[in-house]
Design an enzyme around this catalytic site. Structure first.
Site, PDB file in Angstrom:
ATOM      1  N   ARG A 112       0.940  -1.277   0.127  1.00 15.43           N
ATOM      2  CA  ARG A 112       0.071   0.021  -0.074  1.00 15.43           C
ATOM      3  C   ARG A 112       0.967   1.302   0.102  1.00 15.43           C
ATOM      4  O   ARG A 112       1.672   1.465   0.978  1.00 15.43           O
ATOM      5  CB  ARG A 112      -0.851  -0.061   1.274  1.00 15.43           C
ATOM      6  CG  ARG A 112      -2.067   0.725   1.324  1.00 15.43           C
ATOM      7  CD  ARG A 112      -2.938   0.427   2.273  1.00 15.43           C
ATOM      8  NE  ARG A 112      -2.511   0.778   3.789  1.00 15.43           N
ATOM      9  CZ  ARG A 112      -3.063   1.383   4.672  1.00 15.43           C
ATOM     10  NH1 ARG A 112      -4.514   1.380   4.367  1.00 15.43           N
ATOM     11  NH2 ARG A 112      -2.654   1.733   5.681  1.00 15.43           N
ATOM     12  N   THR A 116      -0.718   7.642  -0.947  1.00 11.43           N
ATOM     13  CA  THR A 116      -2.116   7.649  -1.705  1.00 11.43           C
ATOM     14  C   THR A 116      -2.972   6.348  -1.060  1.00 11.43           C
ATOM     15  O   THR A 116      -4.186   6.351  -1.250  1.00 11.43           O
ATOM     16  CB  THR A 116      -2.253   7.285  -3.328  1.00 11.43           C
ATOM     17  OG1 THR A 116      -1.342   5.971  -3.326  1.00 11.43           O
ATOM     18  CG2 THR A 116      -0.669   8.364  -3.824  1.00 11.43           C
ATOM     19  N   ASP A 208       0.759  -2.107  12.307  1.00 16.06           N
ATOM     20  CA  ASP A 208       1.060  -2.573  11.143  1.00 16.06           C
ATOM     21  C   ASP A 208       1.457  -4.081  11.148  1.00 16.06           C
ATOM     22  O   ASP A 208       2.657  -4.433  11.787  1.00 16.06           O
ATOM     23  CB  ASP A 208       2.542  -1.746  10.508  1.00 16.06           C
ATOM     24  CG  ASP A 208       2.806  -1.987   9.328  1.00 16.06           C
ATOM     25  OD1 ASP A 208       2.788  -3.324   8.722  1.00 16.06           O
ATOM     26  OD2 ASP A 208       2.855  -1.147   8.499  1.00 16.06           O
ATOM     27  N   ASP A 211       5.004  -5.204   9.670  1.00 15.32           N
ATOM     28  CA  ASP A 211       5.984  -4.901  10.665  1.00 15.32           C
ATOM     29  C   ASP A 211       6.240  -5.653  11.865  1.00 15.32           C
ATOM     30  O   ASP A 211       7.266  -5.944  12.272  1.00 15.32           O
ATOM     31  CB  ASP A 211       6.074  -3.251  10.978  1.00 15.32           C
ATOM     32  CG  ASP A 211       6.328  -2.265  10.016  1.00 15.32           C
ATOM     33  OD1 ASP A 211       7.108  -2.927   8.881  1.00 15.32           O
ATOM     34  OD2 ASP A 211       6.255  -1.241   9.698  1.00 15.32           O
TER      35      ASP A 211
END
Ligand code: PRP
Ligand code: URA
Length: 217
Positions: A112, A116, A208, A211
């Site tokens: 991703r 944006t 995340d 991560d």
């Protein structure tokens, strides 16, 4: 913001098994280590797979026990196919493979774009016989839905007809995006969370996923 009810989405099944919910709570905790995070993602994925496969069609098969011939049942059709969306979807493969050792594994590479929030694709490889396979698309996070919608579109372009999407945490925005783009693709989640923040992260979420799984950042 008022919480959205899962009943608002005909494409969504939230798997509320107590073990899934217990493990998900540990997963959300920011104190949970990378090692435990990885193990929990696999365990939850395995429990979800048990639920998600409960309506798979069976076919009769003749076998011989040590005592006599008999008729048993086996899952019909080609080998089930797991398709993790890289990177974080990889965390769900091992757990499901323990339950379905014969499963084939394809891969879809997407990330991703941070500004944006649009998905950028970089890899696609799935086993042949697409039209006859049952695909289980895997990604722990369904946020804006951009990645899941793009991955389903890519599978359909390749000829896939039977696709189910499994995630751990979903946001209403992502479930709606899937419903609008691919209304016939069932979405299974361990949770429908409240909303997205301004950066496209799910709240309360778990941060995340890539991560936390791979210890990056
Ligand atoms: C995360 C996650 C999904 C995507 C969800 O991946 O694993 O693929 O974001 O967001 P969306 O619904 O708004 O598209 P990320 O792009 O961080 O890539 P990574 O797994 O490689 O870290
Ligand atoms: N991707 C993640 O890993 N976490 C989120 O909350 C949203 C997208």
């Amino acid at each position: 913001m008022a919480r959205v009810s899962p009943q608002q989405f005909p494409n969504l099944t939230v798997l509320s098994h107590p073990l899934i919910q217990h493990k998900l709570t540990i997963l959300r905790n920011k104190q949970t280590s990378t090692r435990d995070f990885k193990q929990l993602v696999n365990e939850i994925a395995m429990l979800m797979a048990y639920e998600v496969t409960k309506d798979l069609p069976l076919e009769a098969v003749e076998i011989e026990t040590p005592l006599e011939k008999t008729t048993g049942s086996q899952v019909a059709g080609k080998k089930l196919t797991l398709v993790p969306i890289l990177r974080a979807g990889l965390g769900m493969v091992e757990g499901i493979s323990q339950l379905i050792p014969s499963a084939r594994v394809g891969h879809i590479g997407l990330y991703r774009d941070h500004s944006t929030l649009q998905p950028v694709d970089y890899y696609f490889k799935i086993p042949s016989g697409e039209a006859d396979r049952a695909f289980f698309l895997l990604d722990p996070m369904l946020a804006t839905g951009g990645s899941a919608v793009a991955a389903v579109s890519a599978l359909i372009r390749a000829g896939a007809q039977k696709i189910r999407f499994l995630c751990l945490v979903s946001a209403p925005e992502g479930v709606k995006a899937m419903l609008d783009a691919h209304p016939k693709v069932p979405v299974y989640a361990a949770s429908l969370d409240r909303e997205l923040n301004a950066k496209g992260y799910i709240l309360p979420g778990l941060g995340d996923a890539g991560d936390r799984l791979f210890g990056t950042r």
